[in-house]
Design a protein around this motif. Structure first.
Motif, PDB file in Angstrom:
ATOM      1  N   ILE A 295      30.900  31.508  40.488  1.00 39.46           N
ATOM      2  CA  ILE A 295      32.332  31.740  40.693  1.00 39.46           C
ATOM      3  C   ILE A 295      32.516  33.174  41.171  1.00 39.46           C
ATOM      4  O   ILE A 295      31.943  34.109  40.601  1.00 39.46           O
ATOM      5  CB  ILE A 295      33.123  31.487  39.389  1.00 39.46           C
ATOM      6  CG1 ILE A 295      33.029  30.003  39.008  1.00 39.46           C
ATOM      7  CG2 ILE A 295      34.590  31.896  39.545  1.00 39.46           C
ATOM      8  CD1 ILE A 295      33.761  29.606  37.735  1.00 39.46           C
ATOM      9  N   ILE A 296      33.295  33.332  42.227  1.00 37.81           N
ATOM     10  CA  ILE A 296      33.623  34.683  42.700  1.00 37.81           C
ATOM     11  C   ILE A 296      35.123  34.882  42.484  1.00 37.81           C
ATOM     12  O   ILE A 296      35.937  34.081  42.954  1.00 37.81           O
ATOM     13  CB  ILE A 296      33.301  34.841  44.201  1.00 37.81           C
ATOM     14  CG1 ILE A 296      31.806  34.613  44.453  1.00 37.81           C
ATOM     15  CG2 ILE A 296      33.720  36.229  44.705  1.00 37.81           C
ATOM     16  CD1 ILE A 296      31.420  34.552  45.925  1.00 37.81           C
ATOM     17  N   LEU A 297      35.457  35.924  41.749  1.00 43.08           N
ATOM     18  CA  LEU A 297      36.871  36.267  41.551  1.00 43.08           C
ATOM     19  C   LEU A 297      37.203  37.392  42.506  1.00 43.08           C
ATOM     20  O   LEU A 297      36.435  38.351  42.641  1.00 43.08           O
ATOM     21  CB  LEU A 297      37.101  36.722  40.111  1.00 43.08           C
ATOM     22  CG  LEU A 297      36.680  35.730  39.018  1.00 43.08           C
ATOM     23  CD1 LEU A 297      36.790  36.383  37.645  1.00 43.08           C
ATOM     24  CD2 LEU A 297      37.540  34.481  39.061  1.00 43.08           C
ATOM     25  N   THR A 298      38.352  37.271  43.159  1.00 41.91           N
ATOM     26  CA  THR A 298      38.695  38.328  44.109  1.00 41.91           C
ATOM     27  C   THR A 298      40.175  38.683  44.008  1.00 41.91           C
ATOM     28  O   THR A 298      41.001  37.855  43.639  1.00 41.91           O
ATOM     29  CB  THR A 298      38.274  37.907  45.547  1.00 41.91           C
ATOM     30  OG1 THR A 298      38.408  39.031  46.397  1.00 41.91           O
ATOM     31  CG2 THR A 298      39.103  36.764  46.088  1.00 41.91           C
ATOM     32  N   GLY A 299      40.481  39.942  44.300  1.00 41.05           N
ATOM     33  CA  GLY A 299      41.861  40.430  44.218  1.00 41.05           C
ATOM     34  C   GLY A 299      41.868  41.922  44.506  1.00 41.05           C
ATOM     35  O   GLY A 299      40.851  42.489  44.912  1.00 41.05           O
ATOM     36  N   CYS A 300      42.985  42.554  44.292  1.00 41.82           N
ATOM     37  CA  CYS A 300      43.116  43.994  44.558  1.00 41.82           C
ATOM     38  C   CYS A 300      43.813  44.656  43.360  1.00 41.82           C
ATOM     39  O   CYS A 300      44.631  44.027  42.696  1.00 41.82           O
ATOM     40  CB  CYS A 300      43.989  44.248  45.777  1.00 41.82           C
ATOM     41  SG  CYS A 300      43.476  43.365  47.239  1.00 41.82           S
ATOM     42  N   GLY A 301      43.530  45.930  43.175  1.00 46.52           N
ATOM     43  CA  GLY A 301      44.240  46.727  42.174  1.00 46.52           C
ATOM     44  C   GLY A 301      44.165  46.103  40.792  1.00 46.52           C
ATOM     45  O   GLY A 301      43.089  45.733  40.291  1.00 46.52           O
ATOM     46  N   HIS A 305      41.254  44.188  38.350  1.00 44.01           N
ATOM     47  CA  HIS A 305      40.896  44.525  36.960  1.00 44.01           C
ATOM     48  C   HIS A 305      40.956  43.276  36.081  1.00 44.01           C
ATOM     49  O   HIS A 305      40.090  43.070  35.228  1.00 44.01           O
ATOM     50  CB  HIS A 305      41.852  45.591  36.392  1.00 44.01           C
ATOM     51  CG  HIS A 305      41.752  46.906  37.104  1.00 44.01           C
ATOM     52  ND1 HIS A 305      42.764  47.836  37.099  1.00 44.01           N
ATOM     53  CD2 HIS A 305      40.750  47.439  37.848  1.00 44.01           C
ATOM     54  CE1 HIS A 305      42.383  48.884  37.804  1.00 44.01           C
ATOM     55  NE2 HIS A 305      41.169  48.663  38.277  1.00 44.01           N
ATOM     56  N   ALA A 306      41.992  42.462  36.295  1.00 41.22           N
ATOM     57  CA  ALA A 306      42.072  41.209  35.532  1.00 41.22           C
ATOM     58  C   ALA A 306      40.841  40.353  35.853  1.00 41.22           C
ATOM     59  O   ALA A 306      40.264  39.703  34.970  1.00 41.22           O
ATOM     60  CB  ALA A 306      43.355  40.457  35.874  1.00 41.22           C
ATOM     61  N   ALA A 403      52.050  40.751  34.684  1.00 39.60           N
ATOM     62  CA  ALA A 403      51.199  39.912  35.535  1.00 39.60           C
ATOM     63  C   ALA A 403      49.740  40.064  35.122  1.00 39.60           C
ATOM     64  O   ALA A 403      48.987  39.082  35.088  1.00 39.60           O
ATOM     65  CB  ALA A 403      51.384  40.264  37.005  1.00 39.60           C
ATOM     66  N   PHE A 404      49.329  41.318  34.785  1.00 47.72           N
ATOM     67  CA  PHE A 404      47.947  41.523  34.321  1.00 47.72           C
ATOM     68  C   PHE A 404      47.682  40.645  33.097  1.00 47.72           C
ATOM     69  O   PHE A 404      46.681  39.929  33.041  1.00 47.72           O
ATOM     70  CB  PHE A 404      47.718  43.004  33.971  1.00 47.72           C
ATOM     71  CG  PHE A 404      46.375  43.280  33.337  1.00 47.72           C
ATOM     72  CD1 PHE A 404      45.240  43.425  34.119  1.00 47.72           C
ATOM     73  CD2 PHE A 404      46.244  43.370  31.951  1.00 47.72           C
ATOM     74  CE1 PHE A 404      43.994  43.669  33.535  1.00 47.72           C
ATOM     75  CE2 PHE A 404      45.006  43.605  31.362  1.00 47.72           C
ATOM     76  CZ  PHE A 404      43.873  43.766  32.161  1.00 47.72           C
ATOM     77  N   PRO A 476      37.220  47.039  31.800  1.00 48.43           N
ATOM     78  CA  PRO A 476      38.329  46.824  32.754  1.00 48.43           C
ATOM     79  C   PRO A 476      39.660  47.378  32.249  1.00 48.43           C
ATOM     80  O   PRO A 476      40.493  47.818  33.042  1.00 48.43           O
ATOM     81  CB  PRO A 476      38.406  45.296  32.879  1.00 48.43           C
ATOM     82  CG  PRO A 476      37.123  44.763  32.371  1.00 48.43           C
ATOM     83  CD  PRO A 476      36.569  45.761  31.410  1.00 48.43           C
ATOM     84  N   VAL A 477      39.842  47.373  30.944  1.00 47.16           N
ATOM     85  CA  VAL A 477      41.100  47.913  30.387  1.00 47.16           C
ATOM     86  C   VAL A 477      41.161  49.422  30.647  1.00 47.16           C
ATOM     87  O   VAL A 477      42.232  49.972  30.936  1.00 47.16           O
ATOM     88  CB  VAL A 477      41.208  47.599  28.877  1.00 47.16           C
ATOM     89  CG1 VAL A 477      42.491  48.166  28.300  1.00 47.16           C
ATOM     90  CG2 VAL A 477      41.159  46.093  28.651  1.00 47.16           C
ATOM     91  N   ALA A 478      40.012  50.089  30.546  1.00 49.15           N
ATOM     92  CA  ALA A 478      39.974  51.531  30.846  1.00 49.15           C
ATOM     93  C   ALA A 478      40.389  51.766  32.301  1.00 49.15           C
ATOM     94  O   ALA A 478      41.184  52.669  32.604  1.00 49.15           O
ATOM     95  CB  ALA A 478      38.572  52.079  30.590  1.00 49.15           C
TER      96      ALA A 478
END
Ligand code: M6R
Length: 607
Positions: A295-301, A305-306, A403-404, A476-478
Motif C-alpha cells: 500500500i502506498i499512501l500519498t498526500g501533502c503537508g 503526516h496523517a 481533518a488530520f 509524525p505528530v512531532a
C-alpha cells in the motif's frame, strides 16, 4: 487559492457575488474583482488586496443581474490591480475569470500578438479572453468551446459576453467547478461554500465539460458538444458549519469540534462491542484491498503526516507493507506499481493538484486507487476507484486540524478492517475498536487543558526556533506540531524522529531553545526519556506531552501537558491536540492572521 463565483438570475448580482467571494476568502488570495453585465456593456472593478478594498471601489447601486467574480492567488504576474481577474479582450466584449494554469499561454500569446492583439496584463488568463474574442462567431458557448480546444493546462473558467447579457458559460479541466441551482437563478462557483447561503442543490462539472446557464435553464455538454445529463446533488454541509458562530477564529472552532467531528467520522462504521467495522465506501474493492501486496499512501503537508501515522497503523495492524510518499515526488519519480499495489490518496480538500496528479499517475500505472477525502464530490474523490470520506465537516482555517484527526481515524479503521480480514483476533479487534470509540470523549478532556497550552505559548512565544521530537507513532505528530507552529505563527520549527537528533540537529540546542517532546507511555517511552535527558544536559527547555499520571516526566520537563491513556496506535489522536492549541495561542500572541496565514492557501490547486 483562486476562487470563482458567477451569478445569473433575477436578483441584483453584486451582493451575491461579494458574499460568495467572502466565503471563498479562506482559500487564500491576493486580489479580487467583479464583472457585471448589463446595458450592452461589461463593467469591471478589480483591486489588489482584500475584498474589503474591492468593496470600496464598487458601485453598490449597480443593478446588473448577471456577473462573475474572482479571488486571485498570483501565479503569472504580480498580485496587482491590473493582473487581478476578470480579464477582458481588447474590445471589452468578453470577461473571463479563471482558476488553474494555461500551460501553452506563451505560444498563444505570441500567436495573438502576431494577429495584432495588444496585451494589458502579464497573466495567462488574458490570453484566453483575447483568444475567445479572436474566434468569436456570435455564439458565446460555441466560441468558448472553440477557444478551449487550443488550450493546454488546467482551468475552471466562467465567461460573460456583453452581447449575451444573462448568460454565463463555464468549463472545467483539472480545477473544480460546480453550479448551484436556486429558484430562477444559477450560481457558478469553484467551491460549495460560495453557494450554500442560496441553495444546497448542486451539479458538479467533470473535466472537459461545459455549462451554459441563463434564465432559460442549464445546459451541460462535453467540450465536443455532446449533451450530458447531470445528477443534481445535495451539499451535505450546512451554513452554520462554515460560519464562526461566536468563535474568534475558524482554527479554534475546528480544534474544538474534533470530538464531535470524530464521532461523526466513526458513526455507523465501527461496532466496538462486536469488533466489526463497516466501510461501505470500499466494500466493492474489499477483496482486492485485503489481498494487497503493498500500500502506498500519498498526500501533502498535514495529509502526508496523517499518512505517516497510517503507515505505522497499516503495517502494525494489517501487516501489509506500506510506504508514504509526498504526492509531488511520487508523480515524477517513475514509481514502480506492481500487481497488488494499492495507492491511497489522502486529502482534506480533495483538490490538491499534486495529490490529484499522483493519483492519476497511480491509476494509469494500474494501481487500485483509493481516497481518504473530506470534501464530497471533490476532484480526488471523483478520480478514485473507491474511498472513504472523513465526514468531519468543512474545514475553513488554513491550518488543518480536524481533518488530520479524521484522516488518522479513517486510516485506523482501514488498518483494523484489513487486520481483521487477514489475521487479527476478535478480542484484539474489540479492544482496538473500544479504544477508538473512547477517543472523542478523551479529546474533550484534552481540550480542557487549553489554559495549560496557552501558558506554554505565553512562556516561549518569543523564541524563534523550536524543535518537536517524537518516536514511533509520535514521530509524525512531532512533524505535525512543528508544521502547525510554523505555518500560523511564523516561528521556525522543525519536527524530527527523536533518535535522529543526535545525528545532527543536537548542534542547534542552546539553553534557550524550546524542545517539545511527545513522550507518552508506550513501547519507546524509555528511549524518549533518554532523549529528553540529552536535551536537558545541553540546556534545552523541555516541554512534554505525556500520559496522565506520569510523575517522572514532571521532573524532567519545564512544562507538561497531560493526555489520557489509550492504545499506542491511537495516541496521535490525543497528543496532536495540545500541539494544535499551542500553535494557535502562539499565533494569536504574535498578532498573526491565524485563519489566513501569509502566502498560504487552503487548497493548493497548482503544482
Ligand atoms: O487539502 P489537502 O489535505 O490535500 O491539503 C494538503 C496540504 O496543503 C495541507 O494539509 C497543508 O499542509 C495545511 N496548511 C497544513 O495545515
Amino acid at each position: 487559492m483562486c476562487g470563482i463565483v458567477g451569478y445569473v438570475g433575477t436578483k441584483q448580482a453584486l451582493p451575491i457575488l461579494i458574499e460568495g467571494l467572502k466565503r471563498l476568502e479562506y482559500r487564500g488570495y491576493d486580489s479580487a474583482g467583479v464583472a457585471l453585465v448589463a446595458d450592452d456593456a461589461i463593467r469591471i472593478t478589480k483591486s489588489a488586496g482584500r475584498i474589503s478594498v474591492l468593496e470600496q471601489c464598487l458601485d453598490h447601486d449597480d443593478n446588473a443581474i448577471t456577473g462573475i467574480a474572482h479571488t486571485r492567488w498570483a501565479t503569472h504576474g504580480a498580485p496587482n490591480d491590473i493582473n487581478a481577474h476578470p480579464h477582458t479582450d481588447q474590445s471589452e466584449r468578453f470577461a473571463v475569470v479563471h482558476n488553474g494554469i494555461i500551460e501553452n499561454y506563451r505560444a498563444l500569446r505570441t500567436y495573438l500578438q502576431n494577429q495584432g492583439v495588444e496585451f494589458k496584463t502579464d497573466t495567462d488568463t488574458e490570453v484566453l479572453a483575447q483568444l475567445i474574442a479572436l474566434v468569436y462567431d456570435g455564439n458565446l458557448e460555441e466560441t468558448v468551446r472553440k477557444a478551449l480546444h487550443e488550450v493546454r493546462g488546467t482551468y475552471g473558467i466562467a465567461v460573460v459576453c456583453k452581447d449575451e447579457p444573462g448568460v454565463i458559460v463555464a468549463a472545467k479541466r483539472g480545477s473544480p467547478l460546480l453550479v448551484g441551482i436556486g429558484e430562477d437563478e444559477y450560481i457558478v462557483a469553484s467551491d460549495a461554500s460560495a453557494i450554500l447561503a442560496h441553495t444546497s442543490q448542486v451539479v458538479y462539472l467533470e473535466d472537459d465539460e461545459m455549462v451554459r446557464v441563463s434564465q432559460d435553464g442549464l445546459r451541460t455538454t462535453t467540450l465536443e458538444d455532446i449533451p450530458v445529463t447531470k445528477r443534481i446533488q445535495e451539499i451535505e454541509w450546512t451554513l452554520d458549519q462554515i460560519e464562526l458562530g461566536g468563535h474568534e477564529h475558524f482554527m479554534l472552532k475546528e480544534i474544538y469540534e474534533q470530538d464531535a467531528a470524530l464521532q461523526n467520522c466513526m458513526r455507523g462504521r465501527i461496532d466496538a462491542e462486536n469488533g466489526t467495522i463497516h466501510l461501505g465506501g470500499i466494500a466493492d474493492v474489499a477483496r482486492e484491498l485485503t489481498r494487497a501486496k503493498r500500500i502506498i499512501l500519498t498526500g501533502c503537508g498535514t495529509a502526508w503526516h496523517a499518512g505517516l501515522v497510517g503507515e505505522y497503523l497499516i503495517e502494525d495492524l494489517a501487516r501489509i507493507p506500506c510506504e508514504v510518499e509526498y504526492a509531488s515526488e511520487f508523480r515524477y519519480r517513475n514509481p514502480i506499481i506492481e500487481d497488488g499495489t494499492v495507492v491511497i490518496a489522502i486529502s482534506q480538500s480533495g483538490e490538491t493538484a499534486d495529490t490529484l496528479a499522483a493519483l492519476e499517475e497511480a491509476k494509469q500505472r494500474g494501481a487500485l486507487a483509493l481516497g481518504v477525502v473530506n470534501v464530497v464530490g471533490s476532484s480526488i474523490a471523483r478520480t478514485t476507484d473507491a474511498g472513504i470520506y472523513l465526514h468531519v465537516g468543512p474545514e475553513i482555517g488554513v491550518a488543518s486540524t480536524k481533518a488530520f484527526s479524521g484522516q488518522v481515524v479513517v486510516l485506523s479503521m482501514i488498518a483494523s478492517y484489513l487486520g481483521r480480514r487477514r489475521h487479527m483476533s476478535q478480542p484484539a479487534a474489540e479492544q482496538l475498536l473500544s479504544a477508538l470509540d473512547r477517543i472523542p470523549a478523551q479529546i474533550t478532556s484534552v481540550l480542557e487543558q487549553n489554559d495549560a497550552c496557552k501558558k506554554v505559548a505565553q512562556d516561549y512565544v518569543d523564541r524563534e526556533n523550536w524543535l518537536y521530537l517524537g518516536r514511533g507513532y509520535q514521530y509524525p505528530v512531532a512533524l505535525e506540531g512543528a508544521l502547525k507552529l510554523k505555518e500560523i505563527s511564523y516561528i521556525h520549527a522543525e519536527g524530527l524522529a527523536a533518535a535522529e537528533m543526535k545525528h545532527g540537529p543536537i548542534a542547534l540546542i542552546t539553553d534557550d531553545m524550546p524542545v517539545v517532546f511527545i513522550a507518552t507511555q508506550g513501547s519507546q517511552y524509555d528511549k524518549v526519556t533518554s532523549n529528553i535527558e540529552e536535551v536537558r544536559s545541553r540546556g534545552g527547555r523541555v516541554i512534554a506531552i505525556a500520559t496522565e499520571g506520569d510523575r517522572q516526566i514532571a521532573e524532567l520537563a519545564e512544562a507538561v501537558i497531560y493526555v489520557p491513556d489509550t492504545l499506542e496506535p491511537l495516541q496521535p489522536l490525543l497528543t496532536v491536540i495540545p500541539l494544535q492549541l499551542i500553535a494557535y495561542h502562539a499565533a494569536v500572541l504574535r498578532g498573526c492572521n491565524v485563519d489566513k496565514p501569509r502566502n498560504l492557501a487552503k487548497s493548493v490547486t497548482v503544482e
